[in-house]
Write a protein that holds these residues in place. Structure first.
Motif, PDB file in Angstrom:
ATOM      1  N   VAL A   1      18.346  -8.388  52.897  1.00 12.67           N
ATOM      2  CA  VAL A   1      17.110  -9.954  53.977  1.00 12.67           C
ATOM      3  C   VAL A   1      17.372 -11.572  53.643  1.00 12.67           C
ATOM      4  CG1 VAL A   1      14.711 -10.668  54.253  1.00 12.67           C
ATOM      5  CG2 VAL A   1      15.444  -8.774  54.412  1.00 12.67           C
TER       6      VAL A   1
ATOM      7  N   LEU B   1      21.860 -15.545  52.736  1.00 16.63           N
ATOM      8  CA  LEU B   1      22.370 -16.213  53.656  1.00 16.63           C
ATOM      9  C   LEU B   1      23.514 -15.533  53.963  1.00 16.63           C
ATOM     10  CD1 LEU B   1      20.256 -19.002  52.036  1.00 16.63           C
ATOM     11  CD2 LEU B   1      20.214 -18.595  54.941  1.00 16.63           C
TER      12      LEU B   1
ATOM     13  N   PHE C   1      20.750 -22.424  60.303  1.00 16.17           N
ATOM     14  CA  PHE C   1      20.529 -20.399  59.596  1.00 16.17           C
ATOM     15  C   PHE C   1      18.583 -20.624  59.761  1.00 16.17           C
ATOM     16  CE2 PHE C   1      23.513 -19.317  57.557  1.00 16.17           C
ATOM     17  CZ  PHE C   1      23.239 -17.553  57.314  1.00 16.17           C
ATOM     18  N   GLU C   2      18.018 -22.435  59.776  1.00 13.93           N
ATOM     19  CA  GLU C   2      16.434 -22.541  60.144  1.00 13.93           C
ATOM     20  C   GLU C   2      16.000 -23.071  61.842  1.00 13.93           C
ATOM     21  OE1 GLU C   2      16.395 -26.368  57.689  1.00 13.93           O
ATOM     22  OE2 GLU C   2      15.605 -25.173  56.166  1.00 13.93           O
TER      23      GLU C   2
ATOM     24  N   ARG D   1      15.746 -21.689  65.402  1.00 16.99           N
ATOM     25  CA  ARG D   1      15.420 -19.939  66.144  1.00 16.99           C
ATOM     26  C   ARG D   1      16.210 -19.454  66.387  1.00 16.99           C
ATOM     27  NH1 ARG D   1      10.182 -18.652  66.026  1.00 16.99           N
ATOM     28  NH2 ARG D   1       8.956 -19.852  64.288  1.00 16.99           N
TER      29      ARG D   1
ATOM     30  N   ALA E   1      14.108 -29.270  54.569  1.00 11.35           N
ATOM     31  CA  ALA E   1      14.084 -27.601  53.752  1.00 11.35           C
ATOM     32  C   ALA E   1      12.852 -27.012  53.055  1.00 11.35           C
ATOM     33  CB  ALA E   1      15.545 -27.801  53.541  1.00 11.35           C
TER      34      ALA E   1
ATOM     35  N   SER F   1      10.027 -26.050  54.937  1.00 15.42           N
ATOM     36  CA  SER F   1      10.065 -25.516  56.077  1.00 15.42           C
ATOM     37  C   SER F   1       9.417 -23.885  55.536  1.00 15.42           C
ATOM     38  CB  SER F   1      11.212 -25.699  57.195  1.00 15.42           C
ATOM     39  OG  SER F   1      11.796 -25.053  55.942  1.00 15.42           O
ATOM     40  N   ALA F   2      10.232 -24.101  54.174  1.00 14.23           N
ATOM     41  CA  ALA F   2      10.396 -23.202  53.375  1.00 14.23           C
ATOM     42  C   ALA F   2      11.217 -21.768  53.978  1.00 14.23           C
ATOM     43  CB  ALA F   2       9.131 -22.591  53.053  1.00 14.23           C
ATOM     44  N   THR F   3      10.630 -20.219  54.002  1.00 10.09           N
ATOM     45  CA  THR F   3      11.562 -19.531  54.545  1.00 10.09           C
ATOM     46  C   THR F   3      11.211 -19.176  55.928  1.00 10.09           C
ATOM     47  OG1 THR F   3      10.635 -17.477  53.734  1.00 10.09           O
ATOM     48  CG2 THR F   3      12.272 -18.486  52.992  1.00 10.09           C
TER      49      THR F   3
ATOM     50  N   ILE G   1       8.891 -20.187  59.847  1.00  8.88           N
ATOM     51  CA  ILE G   1       9.270 -21.492  60.534  1.00  8.88           C
ATOM     52  C   ILE G   1       7.612 -20.243  61.089  1.00  8.88           C
ATOM     53  CG2 ILE G   1       9.004 -22.213  62.482  1.00  8.88           C
ATOM     54  CD1 ILE G   1      12.085 -22.635  62.202  1.00  8.88           C
ATOM     55  N   PRO G   2       6.155 -21.317  61.055  1.00  8.93           N
ATOM     56  CA  PRO G   2       5.549 -20.322  62.251  1.00  8.93           C
ATOM     57  C   PRO G   2       5.045 -20.613  63.109  1.00  8.93           C
ATOM     58  CG  PRO G   2       4.439 -22.951  61.039  1.00  8.93           C
ATOM     59  CD  PRO G   2       6.142 -22.698  60.843  1.00  8.93           C
ATOM     60  N   ALA G   3       4.798 -18.864  63.291  1.00 12.56           N
ATOM     61  CA  ALA G   3       5.133 -18.996  64.648  1.00 12.56           C
ATOM     62  C   ALA G   3       3.202 -18.779  64.951  1.00 12.56           C
ATOM     63  CB  ALA G   3       5.050 -18.402  65.146  1.00 12.56           C
TER      64      ALA G   3
ATOM     65  N   LYS H   1       5.827 -11.276  57.140  1.00 14.72           N
ATOM     66  CA  LYS H   1       7.467 -10.745  56.511  1.00 14.72           C
ATOM     67  C   LYS H   1       7.747  -9.063  56.453  1.00 14.72           C
ATOM     68  CE  LYS H   1      10.050 -12.971  53.741  1.00 14.72           C
ATOM     69  NZ  LYS H   1      10.402 -13.989  52.282  1.00 14.72           N
TER      70      LYS H   1
ATOM     71  N   ILE I   1      10.705  -7.543  58.914  1.00 16.84           N
ATOM     72  CA  ILE I   1      11.525  -6.610  58.518  1.00 16.84           C
ATOM     73  C   ILE I   1      11.950  -5.641  58.969  1.00 16.84           C
ATOM     74  CG2 ILE I   1      12.878  -6.468  56.339  1.00 16.84           C
ATOM     75  CD1 ILE I   1      11.371  -9.311  55.040  1.00 16.84           C
TER      76      ILE I   1
ATOM     77  N   THR J   1       8.073 -14.606  62.988  1.00 17.39           N
ATOM     78  CA  THR J   1       9.175 -14.006  64.184  1.00 17.39           C
ATOM     79  C   THR J   1      10.754 -14.349  63.821  1.00 17.39           C
ATOM     80  OG1 THR J   1       8.311 -16.204  65.104  1.00 17.39           O
ATOM     81  CG2 THR J   1       7.532 -14.007  66.052  1.00 17.39           C
ATOM     82  N   HIS J   2      10.279 -15.371  62.028  1.00 21.83           N
ATOM     83  CA  HIS J   2      12.031 -16.473  62.136  1.00 21.83           C
ATOM     84  C   HIS J   2      12.306 -16.022  60.443  1.00 21.83           C
ATOM     85  CE1 HIS J   2      15.715 -18.361  61.978  1.00 21.83           C
ATOM     86  NE2 HIS J   2      14.939 -19.514  61.608  1.00 21.83           N
TER      87      HIS J   2
ATOM     88  N   ARG K   1      14.805 -16.966  57.588  1.00 20.72           N
ATOM     89  CA  ARG K   1      16.271 -18.365  57.865  1.00 20.72           C
ATOM     90  C   ARG K   1      17.168 -17.627  57.514  1.00 20.72           C
ATOM     91  NH1 ARG K   1      15.690 -23.366  53.477  1.00 20.72           N
ATOM     92  NH2 ARG K   1      15.609 -22.642  52.218  1.00 20.72           N
ATOM     93  N   SER K   2      17.583 -16.518  56.463  1.00 27.45           N
ATOM     94  CA  SER K   2      17.950 -16.197  55.613  1.00 27.45           C
ATOM     95  C   SER K   2      18.444 -14.321  56.306  1.00 27.45           C
ATOM     96  CB  SER K   2      17.918 -15.806  54.349  1.00 27.45           C
ATOM     97  OG  SER K   2      16.473 -14.848  54.158  1.00 27.45           O
ATOM     98  N   TYR K   3      17.950 -14.322  57.398  1.00 29.93           N
ATOM     99  CA  TYR K   3      17.389 -12.525  58.042  1.00 29.93           C
ATOM    100  C   TYR K   3      17.881 -12.738  59.690  1.00 29.93           C
ATOM    101  CZ  TYR K   3      15.980  -8.260  59.504  1.00 29.93           C
ATOM    102  OH  TYR K   3      14.872  -7.643  60.417  1.00 29.93           O
ATOM    103  N   ARG K   4      18.809 -12.305  60.309  1.00 31.66           N
ATOM    104  CA  ARG K   4      19.452 -12.587  61.733  1.00 31.66           C
ATOM    105  C   ARG K   4      19.559 -11.363  62.063  1.00 31.66           C
ATOM    106  NH1 ARG K   4      18.220 -17.492  63.423  1.00 31.66           N
ATOM    107  NH2 ARG K   4      19.149 -18.128  62.442  1.00 31.66           N
TER     108      ARG K   4
END
Lengths: 195, 591
Positions: free
Chosen positions: A70, A73, A171-172, A174, B12, B15-17, B19-21, B173, B177, B208-209, B211-214
């Motif tokens: 997770v 990157l 990555f950042e 949405r 950057a 925004s940490a990891t 993004i607030p929803a 998170k 996940i 919902t997001h 950044r290192s997880y897609r």
């Protein structure tokens, strides 16, 4: 055929991630020749440089497993030709020996060694370079009483890389750009998909 | 320098990891304890059932739970392993995230088997473990175990919380996940001080997001087109599908796809029930004890379309002789699965809920009647040599298959069948009939004996209106039999069907076939299960005659509440067909 691969991993800075990455290798009984963790070109993003001796097939699969974590990157793998790399080594020898024998001094000059500490009883030399260069000096110093030796992990710069800034920005987002989530690897199946 | 302008480093960092929803709760700052924040997170995530077992290090959370009785149902299990298997059963029957509580030390280590099981079978779980006070970490404190490091290889993600302020975002998170992408278990270890600590709570924000997880790849249409072209040109195309169809909630999309293109489809045991048994294009089960046709014809098809499955060795048999003649199209959401075991000619990385309709649009309407009939021919052979003997035996001894067969008739294929591991599992998966998805719950990848009884409890909570039948062997049931206590206390309605062959049957079968019948420690004694059940206030019956099967099963199903039925079956019956280890799928044996 097995050969040396250098794996570069961009990650979040997270406790436990080192272990998560390391066990991907140990689970498959792959020896890590060297591993370095450091900051990257971007603040807050860490960079692992891992050296292993394996077949490309295995390395590709391992990279995908790493990328699956997770907090990872991206993971890249490269052969030696694709990177610029260095390792640093330190050597402790007896100062008397150095002072007494001119031959040693010449050896050190030839190997591009640098004295980083000189004391009455011992002297510490440093060389930076490829494995052969640092190995050469060990061989040379051994007959003269090499007291201590240590070598750092490999660090490497990928020649083709344009840095991680653009990728991170995606990555950042949405709605990520294709570079991040597209089936990149499908185009070049022989390469790791994340390149 | 140019690159540096692209990203504002300060931004950057901030925004940490995540993004607030939008905040799901009114943003008013109240001071609450970490323990309460855990439960608030559950409520916000729509959790209704928690399986757990209290202990010292998780007591603050249990204390908070006392006030959440009306919102969160807590099921007190008899062992943490039972708790996590129950949560797995819940997740598998409901399609939602299962939730588990356990205390530190042994409580947490008892979760490990279930975590490994959920990891390999892609089951979404959020496990909360208590941990000793943060200042005691690493001091060998009472019930201190390094849970994070123990569970790292068997979790999709894990995290230790030592500060209560982290709890809302970490749990957000965790749920994100666990439930997205290829699902899996997540473990959050919370130190006791963090549970007790009060902090300014600003409401729960769903994640919902990261950044290192897609979790959701963008599907590339050109590969869909390439896949469709292969399918359209194929003369003998063959679909093999796994749990990905169920996890992606793509059962309808899948059906439309195979119906339009006229493709025969075979399932892995985790894919079972995604396609109704009666569907004319459902050609049966893959793998070691799968059906004759699908195994043999895997090595005859020209295009093999794998949907949401991972080419497990129990499915492929000998890999270097597996489908070598076929062009493989692999649809999967996990890129690490593509090319892992079988090289794909066309890899389609994506959520099959999305990719299947795209494919359906491009494939031509076809029937492939002749090819489909070929499966039927193999079925006929299998019927003669194996199936008829199993379902209508002429021996005095009962077979497992005939019991399952009668069960099918009585439930009309509408029940959820939860199986353990071993011969009965293979027989149940081979012969049970299903009309509805999420009806087959079993431990596939890990092969965890003791899974079925607790998983059945969870499955019933996940699907309260359905009949749940746990089919278990005499070995597996003794591994987690203590969960009868959970059934007793909760009065949950679970039907327990023990198929007793007085052996650890699968191991015995291998010893018979491959170890010169040297039956080494497979002769397992059983207690009087009916009496054991009675001790827990659960009614039961034991039968060993053929004529009793129907009435006994009917009685079990009609009984109000839980019921245990033990059926004595043949001691040395074997499960066939079988692909012996190290053999190709085409070398499947019928006897």
């Amino acid at each position: 055929m097995k050969k040396e691969f250098t794996i570069t991993v961009y990650t979040e800075n997270q406790i436990g991630l080192l272990n998560r990455i390391a066990i991907i290798f140990s689970r498959r009984k792959i020896n890590i020749d060297s591993m370095n963790t450091s900051p990257s070109e971007i603040e807050g993003i860490h960079r692992f440089t891992i050296l292993i001796d394996e077949t490309e097939e295995v390395v590709r699969k391992v990279c995908r497993q790493i990328e699956k974590q997770v907090e990872v990157l991206k993971a890249y793998y490269n052969t030696e030709e694709e990177i610029v790399w260095q390792e640093m080594a330190l050597y402790k020898v007896s100062t008397d020996e150095i002072a007494a024998k001119v031959k040693v001094e010449r050896l050190l000059r030839e190997c591009g060694a640098r004295a980083v500490a000189i004391r009455k009883d011992f002297t510490v030399f440093e060389t930076t370079g490829h494995r052969e260069e640092t190995d050469k000096l060990i061989k040379a110093l051994e007959p003269h009483g090499l007291i201590e030796f240590v070598r750092s992990a490999r660090i490497a710069i990928i020649k083709e890389s344009k840095g991680f800034h653009v990728k991170l920005k995606q990555f950042e987002n949405r709605e990520p750009g294709t570079e991040v989530v597209e089936n990149e690897f499908l185009n070049r199946q022989e390469e790791v998909f994340s390149m | 320098m140019e690159a540096l302008e692209i990203i504002d480093q300060k931004k950057a960092r901030e925004s940490a990891t995540t993004i607030p929803a939008p905040v799901t709760q009114p943003a008013e700052t109240v001071s609450i304890a970490g323990s309460k924040a855990v439960l608030e997170a559950f409520v916000a995530e729509g959790v209704d059932t928690i399986f757990g077992y209290p202990g010292g290090a998780i007591m603050p959370i249990y204390d908070a739970l006392y006030d959440y009785n009306d919102q969160l149902k807590h099921i007190l299990v008899r062992h943490e392993q039972g708790g996590i298997h129950a949560a797995q059963g819940y997740a598998r029957s409901s399609g939602r995230v299962g939730v588990v509580f356990a205390t530190s030390g042994p409580g947490a280590t008892n979760l490990v088997t279930g975590l490994a099981d959920a990891m390999i079978d892609s089951t979404p779980l959020v496990c909360i473990t208590g941990q000793v006070f943060a200042h005691l970490l690493g001091t060998d404190a009472f019930q201190e175990v390094d849970v994070i490091n123990i569970t790292t290889p068997v979790t999709k993600w894990n995290y230790q919380v030592t500060d209560a302020k982290e709890i809302p975002s970490v749990l957000a998170k965790a749920f994100h996940i666990a439930g997205t992408g290829r699902p899996g278990p997540v473990l959050i270890d919370i130190t006791k001080n963090a549970q007790l600590q009060k902090f300014d709570y600003e409401g729960y924000v769903k994640c919902t997001h990261i950044r290192s997880y897609r979790p959701k790849p963008i599907v590339r249409p050109e590969y869909i087109a390439e896949a469709a072209k292969l399918i359209n040109e194929a003369e003998k195309p063959f679909v093999i599908f796994g749990q990905g169809v169920i996890l992606g909630k793509a059962e309808n999309e899948f059906k439309q796809f195979i119906e339009k293109a006229g493709l025969p489809a075979a399932w892995t045991i985790l894919g079972l029930s995604a396609l109704p048994t009666d569907h004319p294009q459902n050609v049966g089960m893959l793998g070691m004890h799968g059906n004759y046709g699908p195994n043999v014809l895997t090595n005859e098809c020209d295009v093999l379309i794998a949907v949401g499955m991972r080419f497990d060795d129990r499915v492929t048999g000998r890999l270097d002789k597996y489908a070598k003649q076929a062009k493989v199209i692999h649809l999967d959401i996990d890129p690490a699965e593509i090319d892992k075991n079988v090289k794909a000619a066309v890899p389609v990385w994506g959520d099959c809920k999305e990719t299947l309709p795209m494919l359906t649009k491009l494939v031509e309407s076809k029937k492939h009647t002749e090819w489909l009939n070929k499966f039927g021919e193999f079925t006929k052979q299998e019927q003669e040599v194996v199936i008829n003997k199993e379902l209508n035996p002429d021996t005095e001894e009962l077979t497992m298959g005939e019991v399952i067969n009668v069960l099918n008739e009585l439930t009309n294929g509408d029940a959820i069948i939860v199986t353990d591991v071993g011969q009965h599992q293979m027989v149940a998966c081979r012969y049970a009939r299903f009309n509805e998805s999420k009806s087959n719950i079993t431990s596939g990848g890990a092969g965890t004996m003791g899974f079925a009884l607790p998983a059945a409890i969870g499955a019933k909570y996940g699907a309260p209106h359905r009949t749940v039948v746990a089919v278990i062997g005499d070995g597996g049931v003794q591994m987690t039999i203590q969960e009868l206590g959970t059934i007793m206390q909760t009065e949950i309605n679970v039907k327990i069907l023990i198929l007793n062959n007085q052996f650890l049957g699968m191991v015995r079968q291998w010893q018979q076939l491959f170890h010169d019948k040297r039956y080494s420690f497979v002769d397992i004694a059983s207690p009087d299960y009916v009496m054991v059940a009675k001790g827990y206030g659960i009614e039961g019956q034991k039968i060993s005659q053929r004529k009793e099967i129907r009435t006994a099963l009917q009685k079990m199903l009609d009984h109000e509440g839980s019921y245990l039925l033990e059926v004595m079956v043949g001691k040395e019956n074997n499960v066939f067909p079988m692909v012996p280890q190290g053999c190709s799928v085409a070398e499947i044996r019928l006897s």
